[in-house]
Every structure is written in structure tokens, then in C-alpha cells.
Design a protein around this motif. Structure first.
Motif, PDB file in Angstrom:
ATOM      1  N   GLN A   2       8.161   0.506  -1.745  1.00  0.00           N
ATOM      2  CA  GLN A   2       6.942   0.570  -1.622  1.00  0.00           C
ATOM      3  C   GLN A   2       6.622   1.117  -0.167  1.00  0.00           C
ATOM      4  OE1 GLN A   2       4.739  -3.032  -1.992  1.00  0.00           O
ATOM      5  NE2 GLN A   2       2.734  -2.161  -1.553  1.00  0.00           N
ATOM      6  N   ASN A   4       4.891   0.975   2.720  1.00  0.00           N
ATOM      7  CA  ASN A   4       4.143   0.048   3.667  1.00  0.00           C
ATOM      8  C   ASN A   4       4.873   0.325   5.034  1.00  0.00           C
ATOM      9  OD1 ASN A   4       6.374  -1.350   3.510  1.00  0.00           O
ATOM     10  ND2 ASN A   4       5.923  -2.543   1.867  1.00  0.00           N
ATOM     11  N   TYR A   8       8.006   2.466   5.922  1.00  0.00           N
ATOM     12  CA  TYR A   8       7.534   3.888   6.283  1.00  0.00           C
ATOM     13  C   TYR A   8       8.580   4.674   7.205  1.00  0.00           C
ATOM     14  CZ  TYR A   8       5.169   7.762   8.547  1.00  0.00           C
ATOM     15  OH  TYR A   8       4.877   9.031   8.984  1.00  0.00           O
ATOM     16  N   ALA A  25       2.910   3.622  -3.851  1.00  0.00           N
ATOM     17  CA  ALA A  25       2.100   3.526  -2.898  1.00  0.00           C
ATOM     18  C   ALA A  25       0.720   2.916  -3.767  1.00  0.00           C
ATOM     19  CB  ALA A  25       1.563   4.626  -2.174  1.00  0.00           C
ATOM     20  N   ALA A  65      -3.455   3.813   6.720  1.00  0.00           N
ATOM     21  CA  ALA A  65      -2.198   4.157   5.694  1.00  0.00           C
ATOM     22  C   ALA A  65      -2.604   5.280   4.881  1.00  0.00           C
ATOM     23  CB  ALA A  65      -2.030   2.672   4.582  1.00  0.00           C
ATOM     24  N   HIS A  92      -0.830   0.889  -8.708  1.00  0.00           N
ATOM     25  CA  HIS A  92       0.018   1.850  -7.816  1.00  0.00           C
ATOM     26  C   HIS A  92       0.473   3.066  -8.500  1.00  0.00           C
ATOM     27  CE1 HIS A  92       0.905  -2.433  -6.581  1.00  0.00           C
ATOM     28  NE2 HIS A  92       1.028  -2.080  -5.343  1.00  0.00           N
TER      29      HIS A  92
END
Length: 102
Positions: A2, A4, A8, A25, A65, A92
Motif C-alpha cells: 500500500q 502510505n 513510501y 493507493a 499524500a 483502491h
């Protein structure tokens, strides 16, 4: 994986090293915040912009984000990468990043 705060740096490093990666995402971080993502892998390349225009996008994208993902997507594009998108679920979007192997 994911997209996040915890993942990242892994995602970014993989992209900077031009390694293929797939991650997902939340819809609201992507260009599909208000639209349905495609059900099959589909490219949505950015428009061809001047260097000054890309600089403006980077400047105005913000540090939230969504802005962080936008800047990463543009960096991938500018580094010769390709991003395909598809719906993962109702909340997502999956992003598949690939680079040409030399």
C-alpha cells in the motif's frame, strides 16, 4: 504494498532505481478520486509539458499524500517509466510501474 507513510520510501527507492513495482493507493490519492478506475490495466500518461510546466506542477502539488503520489508519478514519467492503473476494489487503485530494461 500500500502507498502510505510506512511504505513510501520503499516505493520511491524502487522507482528511483528503475525497478518494476506494483502497489495500491486509495482512490482519493489518484486521478480516479471522482471517477471509476479501469478494470483492466490502462495507461494514463501525463500530458507533454515544458520543463517549466513540470516545475509548476511539482511546486503546486502539495505535500499531502495526493501531492506526494502526483510528484512520484511525474518523476517516474520523466525517468522513462510507465504506469498502468486498474481498480483493486471500491476504495483502491493499483499502480504497476515498469521501466524499459537496457
Amino acid at each position: 504494498m500500500q502507498f502510505n507513510a510506512q511504505n513510501y520510501q520503499i516505493i520511491k527507492q524502487s522507482c528511483l532505481q528503475k525497478q518494476d513495482i506494483t502497489f495500491f493507493a486509495p482512490n482519493e490519492f489518484t486521478c480516479f478520486a471522482n471517477d471509476e478506475a479501469p478494470t483492466a490495466w490502462t495507461a494514463y500518461p501525463p500530458a507533454l509539458l515544458t520543463n517549466e510546466a513540470y516545475a509548476q506542477v511539482f511546486f503546486h502539488a502539495g505535500n499531502d499524500a495526493r501531492g506526494t503520489l502526483t510528484k512520484l508519478e511525474l518523476t517516474i514519467h520523466l525517468d522513462g517509466g510507465r504506469i498502468l492503473y486498474r481498480k483493486k476494489d471500491d476504495e483502491h487503485v493499483e499502480l504497476q510501474v515498469t521501466f524499459l530494461k537496457k
